[in-house]
Design an enzyme around this catalytic site. Structure first.
Site, short mmCIF file in Angstrom:
data_model
loop_
_atom_site.label_atom_id
_atom_site.label_comp_id
_atom_site.label_asym_id
_atom_site.label_seq_id
_atom_site.Cartn_x
_atom_site.Cartn_y
_atom_site.Cartn_z
N GLN A 89 0.79 -1.15 0.08
CA GLN A 89 0.01 -0.06 0.16
C GLN A 89 0.94 1.39 -0.05
O GLN A 89 0.62 2.36 -0.06
CB GLN A 89 -1.01 -0.02 1.36
CG GLN A 89 -1.97 -1.17 1.19
CD GLN A 89 -2.31 -1.44 2.68
OE1 GLN A 89 -3.39 -0.71 3.03
NE2 GLN A 89 -1.81 -1.99 3.43
N ASN A 90 2.05 0.97 0.04
CA ASN A 90 3.18 2.03 0.29
C ASN A 90 3.39 2.80 -1.08
O ASN A 90 3.59 2.02 -2.07
CB ASN A 90 4.32 1.62 0.73
CG ASN A 90 4.04 1.23 2.32
OD1 ASN A 90 3.21 1.39 2.92
ND2 ASN A 90 4.92 0.61 2.77
N HIS A 107 -1.42 1.37 -4.00
CA HIS A 107 -1.90 2.94 -4.01
C HIS A 107 -1.26 3.71 -4.84
O HIS A 107 -1.17 4.83 -4.31
CB HIS A 107 -1.87 3.11 -2.47
CG HIS A 107 -2.88 2.45 -1.55
ND1 HIS A 107 -3.11 2.41 -0.35
CD2 HIS A 107 -4.17 1.79 -1.89
CE1 HIS A 107 -4.05 2.00 0.24
NE2 HIS A 107 -4.73 1.63 -0.98
N CYS A 138 -0.51 19.47 -18.44
CA CYS A 138 -0.38 18.30 -19.61
C CYS A 138 -0.28 18.67 -20.94
O CYS A 138 -1.02 19.79 -21.37
CB CYS A 138 -1.59 17.38 -19.36
SG CYS A 138 -1.15 15.78 -20.58
#
Ligand code: OAD
Length: 243
Positions: A89-90, A107, A138
């Site tokens: 999840q890091n 994540h 962008c």
């Protein structure tokens, strides 16, 4: 010996490297409100504040290095090869810096950015945006560049999730390290696995938790190595995965 090992890591595995966990004493969410910096509505409301938070985290990442837990997991992967799967999840890169290759960042990744509008693929990016200058636009002409992390209010990337469930469905051992077990859908992985109960040969699948305290979903774990990741992960590997 286990043939397919699924490892899930959370913020606790990186705590001893100097990256704060989210909850508990000294946690990130004690300093910042998640709704103000890590929610899709926060980005819509105040993208500069969100970039301030992630710029700080990008800078902080340049000061840290893997600890013995990251290193031990990378060594285990070298031994097991394709039977090893790490879901983290890091958003940090510490597993990769330690040598891990089979890593799913469910994540997102701190050093990636993407457009908030077009479908341009995410790209590697260490830049910071907290100096008051206009935020980067962008090349599509409409969107603003944002960190490639999953925020509250957003869905997890479907391809990563599908691959992760495929690995969950065929693993014969599940190890979670340093995660409080409160954020879905990841918190339910271990329950999902326990409902499956057995691998294809009919053997029970052990579920093991490593961390200083029992997580919120503790009822689904069979075994606990209570202590810090840097101490307990090498011990667990020596005991459960002897070479
Ligand atoms: P948490 O901050 O919720 O939990 C960290 C866990 O690590 C706790 O259970 C601690 O007991 C444990 N811990 C602390 N120090 C440790 C150490 N030295 N060794 C091992 N464990 C230790 O972090 P996560 O569960 O990873 O999402 O949080 C899940 C998600 O919530 C994060 O990915 C983030 C957050 O909000 C988003 O930002 C979307």
């Amino acid at each position: 010996m286990f043939e397919r090992v699924f490892v899930l890591t959370g913020a606790g595995v990186s705590a001893e490297s100097g990256l704060a966990t989210f909850r508990g004493e000294g946690g990130v969410w004690k300093q910042y409100r998640a709704e103000e910096v890590a929610h899709i509505n926060a980005w819509r409301r105040d993208p500069k504040l969100v970039w301030e938070f992630y710029s700080f985290r990008r800078r902080k990442h340049h000061e840290v290095k893997p600890n013995p837990a990251h290193v031990a997991l990378a060594e285990l992967e070298r031994r097991i090869g394709d039977g090893f799967f790490l879901c983290t999840q890091n958003v940090d890169r510490l597993h990769e810096m330690a040598g891990s290759e089979r890593v799913a960042h469910i994540h997102g990744k701190i050093f990636e950015s993407k457009c908030d509008t077009c479908r341009r693929p995410p790209f590697y990016d260490e830049s910071t945006h907290d100096d008051g200058a206009p935020l980067p636009r962008c090349e599509c002409g409409t969107g603003t560049i944002r960190p490639n992390v999953i925020w509250f209010g957003e869905s997890l990337p479907e391809s990563e999730l599908a691959r992760t469930f495929e690995e969950l469905d065929r693993c014969d051992c599940f190890v979670a390290v340093g995660t409080s077990g409160v954020v879905e859908p990841v918190a339910s992985f271990v329950r999902h696995l326990k409902l499956r109960r057995q691998n294809d040969e009919g053997r029970t699948i052990p579920t093991i938790y490593v961390g200083p305290e029992r997580p919120a979903n503790a009822e689904y774990f069979d075994d606990f190595y209570l202590g810090t990741a840097s101490e307990m992960v090498p011990r667990l590997i020596a005991e459960r995965f002897p070479s």
